[in-house]
Design a protein around this motif. Sequence first.
Motif, PDB file in Angstrom:
ATOM      1  N   THR A 146       1.040  -1.107  -0.452  1.00 22.56           N
ATOM      2  CA  THR A 146       0.031  -0.164  -0.203  1.00 22.56           C
ATOM      3  C   THR A 146       1.231   1.430  -0.076  1.00 22.56           C
ATOM      4  N   VAL A 147       0.561   2.060  -0.776  1.00 23.81           N
ATOM      5  CA  VAL A 147       1.121   3.734  -0.528  1.00 23.81           C
ATOM      6  C   VAL A 147       0.089   4.667  -0.049  1.00 23.81           C
ATOM      7  N   LYS A 148       0.948   5.498   0.784  1.00 26.26           N
ATOM      8  CA  LYS A 148       0.145   6.687   0.421  1.00 26.26           C
ATOM      9  C   LYS A 148       0.019   7.966  -0.769  1.00 26.26           C
ATOM     10  N   GLU A 149      -1.131   8.686  -0.591  1.00 30.20           N
ATOM     11  CA  GLU A 149      -1.459   9.315  -1.388  1.00 30.20           C
ATOM     12  C   GLU A 149      -0.254   9.600  -2.024  1.00 30.20           C
ATOM     13  N   ASP A 150      -0.849  10.024  -3.452  1.00 31.78           N
ATOM     14  CA  ASP A 150       0.427  10.960  -4.643  1.00 31.78           C
ATOM     15  C   ASP A 150       1.568  10.135  -4.846  1.00 31.78           C
ATOM     16  N   THR A 151       1.697   8.725  -4.627  1.00 30.26           N
ATOM     17  CA  THR A 151       2.462   7.805  -4.375  1.00 30.26           C
ATOM     18  C   THR A 151       2.520   7.039  -5.537  1.00 30.26           C
ATOM     19  N   LEU A 152       2.761   6.310  -6.823  1.00 33.49           N
ATOM     20  CA  LEU A 152       3.166   5.760  -7.606  1.00 33.49           C
ATOM     21  C   LEU A 152       3.476   4.084  -6.864  1.00 33.49           C
ATOM     22  N   LEU A 153       2.560   3.093  -7.366  1.00 28.53           N
ATOM     23  CA  LEU A 153       2.939   2.024  -6.966  1.00 28.53           C
ATOM     24  C   LEU A 153       2.340   0.852  -8.432  1.00 28.53           C
ATOM     25  N   THR A 154       3.874   0.270  -7.818  1.00 28.42           N
ATOM     26  CA  THR A 154       4.057  -0.776  -9.505  1.00 28.42           C
ATOM     27  C   THR A 154       2.784  -2.219  -9.453  1.00 28.42           C
ATOM     28  N   LEU A 155       2.875  -2.298  -9.856  1.00 28.46           N
ATOM     29  CA  LEU A 155       1.750  -3.794 -10.502  1.00 28.46           C
ATOM     30  C   LEU A 155       2.289  -4.374 -10.758  1.00 28.46           C
ATOM     31  N   MET A 156       3.281  -6.125 -11.143  1.00 32.94           N
ATOM     32  CA  MET A 156       4.071  -6.961 -11.707  1.00 32.94           C
ATOM     33  C   MET A 156       2.616  -7.832 -11.759  1.00 32.94           C
ATOM     34  N   PRO A 157       3.114  -8.706 -13.234  1.00 32.86           N
ATOM     35  CA  PRO A 157       2.278  -9.980 -13.288  1.00 32.86           C
ATOM     36  C   PRO A 157       1.886 -10.557 -11.893  1.00 32.86           C
ATOM     37  N   CYS A 158       1.249 -10.733 -11.717  1.00 30.12           N
ATOM     38  CA  CYS A 158       0.685 -12.187 -11.016  1.00 30.12           C
ATOM     39  C   CYS A 158       1.380 -13.298 -10.516  1.00 30.12           C
ATOM     40  N   ASP A 159       2.187 -13.678 -11.714  1.00 30.27           N
ATOM     41  CA  ASP A 159       2.872 -14.777 -11.557  1.00 30.27           C
ATOM     42  C   ASP A 159       4.413 -14.389 -11.233  1.00 30.27           C
ATOM     43  N   SER A 160       4.418 -13.632 -11.124  1.00 33.89           N
ATOM     44  CA  SER A 160       6.194 -12.545 -11.690  1.00 33.89           C
ATOM     45  C   SER A 160       6.899 -13.200 -10.511  1.00 33.89           C
ATOM     46  N   PRO A 161       7.946 -13.398 -10.235  1.00 30.91           N
ATOM     47  CA  PRO A 161       8.550 -13.454  -8.713  1.00 30.91           C
ATOM     48  C   PRO A 161       8.195 -12.340  -8.463  1.00 30.91           C
ATOM     49  N   ASP A 162       8.781 -11.386  -8.827  1.00 24.76           N
ATOM     50  CA  ASP A 162       8.504  -9.734  -7.719  1.00 24.76           C
ATOM     51  C   ASP A 162       7.014  -9.409  -6.751  1.00 24.76           C
ATOM     52  N   THR A 163       6.269 -10.468  -7.415  1.00 24.36           N
ATOM     53  CA  THR A 163       4.825 -10.626  -6.724  1.00 24.36           C
ATOM     54  C   THR A 163       4.242 -11.317  -5.541  1.00 24.36           C
ATOM     55  N   LEU A 164       5.395 -12.527  -5.617  1.00 25.36           N
ATOM     56  CA  LEU A 164       5.143 -13.404  -4.621  1.00 25.36           C
ATOM     57  C   LEU A 164       5.820 -13.485  -3.441  1.00 25.36           C
TER      58      LEU A 164
END
Length: 473
Positions: free
Chosen positions: A455-473
């Motif tokens: 989760t992020v504060k207001e006006d802060t970008l959050l990057t979402l990667m593909p759900c099966d990506s190692p970055d999201t595990l």
Amino acid sequence: MLMLWTIPLFLLGAARGKEVCYNNLGCFSDTEPWAGTATRPLKVLPWSPEKINTRFLLYTNENPNAFQLLQPSDPSTIEASNFQVARKTRFIIHGFIDKGEENWVLDMCKNMFKVEEVNCICVDWKRGSQTTYTQAANNVRVVGAQLAHMLDVLVTNYSYSPSKVHLIGHSLGAHVAGEAGSRTPGLGRITGLDPVEASFEGTPKEVRLDPSDADFVDVIHTDAAPLIPFLGFGTNQMMGHVDFFPNGGQNMPGCKKNALSQIVDLDGIWSGTRDFVACNHLRSYKYYLESILNPDGFAAYPCTSYKDFESDKCFPCPVQGCPQMGHYADQFAGRISEQPQKFFLNTGDAKNFARWRYRVSLTLSGRRVTGQVKVALFGSKGNTQQYDVFRGIMKPGATHSNEFDAKLDVGTIEKVKFLWNNHVVNPSFPKVGAAKITVEKGEGQTVYSFCSEDTVKEDTLLTLMPCDSPDTL
């Protein structure tokens, strides 16, 4: 007793009407449905071919800048030209007070030369179009007959199949194409670019463009508001196998809201009564012009109304796919139904007009706050700007979706960036995120899913990667 005689004689004269006949073209009368009706109250005969002086101006890949004049009365002019029987032939027909040597007409040919080898013939009937509207509307019949005669010469002298012919008509030119098509069995395609309403809407099909005039008829409506009181020049009537209503078909983005636009266009394309033509009416050929170079930039969605389209009720494309408005509409020809079909899409407000439609659905996480959520798509071909997905009370676990029209096709979507704000000073600095975002492209059947536990504060970008990506595990 005198009245009893004069009335029948008057009625007899009205029924008989007048008629003019021309070699190779046939006869033209001022009886119904061509005149004396509610739609066409004035009895006006078309001018002679000599007075209209229709010219056929051939441009090809070999002579893209200077035309060769083809004369059906002298087939040697065709023989001596760059006309090639092996190629498709596309005729471009201008409308009221326009002429065949305009920038937009030549630009259309030049765009075609970038994607295909083609005979591009501009039908110049300016002498017949630069007159009163009622006269020009009747001259359509002779110009259409001349075009049909030209096609007959190609068939007779070169065994050229009408199935390889595509007529593209703007405004009155759309009905010229209809007249030519009704006289030419087996004609391949007609594209009507905002067919004009006055003297044609609601008339029998022999008077106007209709689906029986070619194997495939596609129509783009851009100025379909009623002529009275809104001064919409185009027709709202369905006249093709597929009828496209970009932006709803009445008010094009980038066109001023006043009924008669001050333009005529920066290209200075109209001579004569320049302020007569509305911006919306011109958009039809501008969209077509751009569609030639954007094979997938004008996907249109079957829908009952523009209101439903705007309410996200017509997404994604059905199993049979979506047609492309403009040059590549005929790729949909094998999927047309017996009933005419309405299609809707949005465009940009200026060049580039092409748009690619996406639907984004996101499931919120984090704190409950009031605010707005935006996302941007990042793909193999580029990234979009930020688009609004939701405004209101943001509850964790709630799912919201929205559709938007991007300025580019991002290709394979690789990641999504999420942003939220509410512009309210909150000392607790709440954090919000998107547990999952799914993205669907209108024409494709692929759904992309992206996940994040952050989760992020207001006006802060959050990057979402593909759900099966190692970055999201």
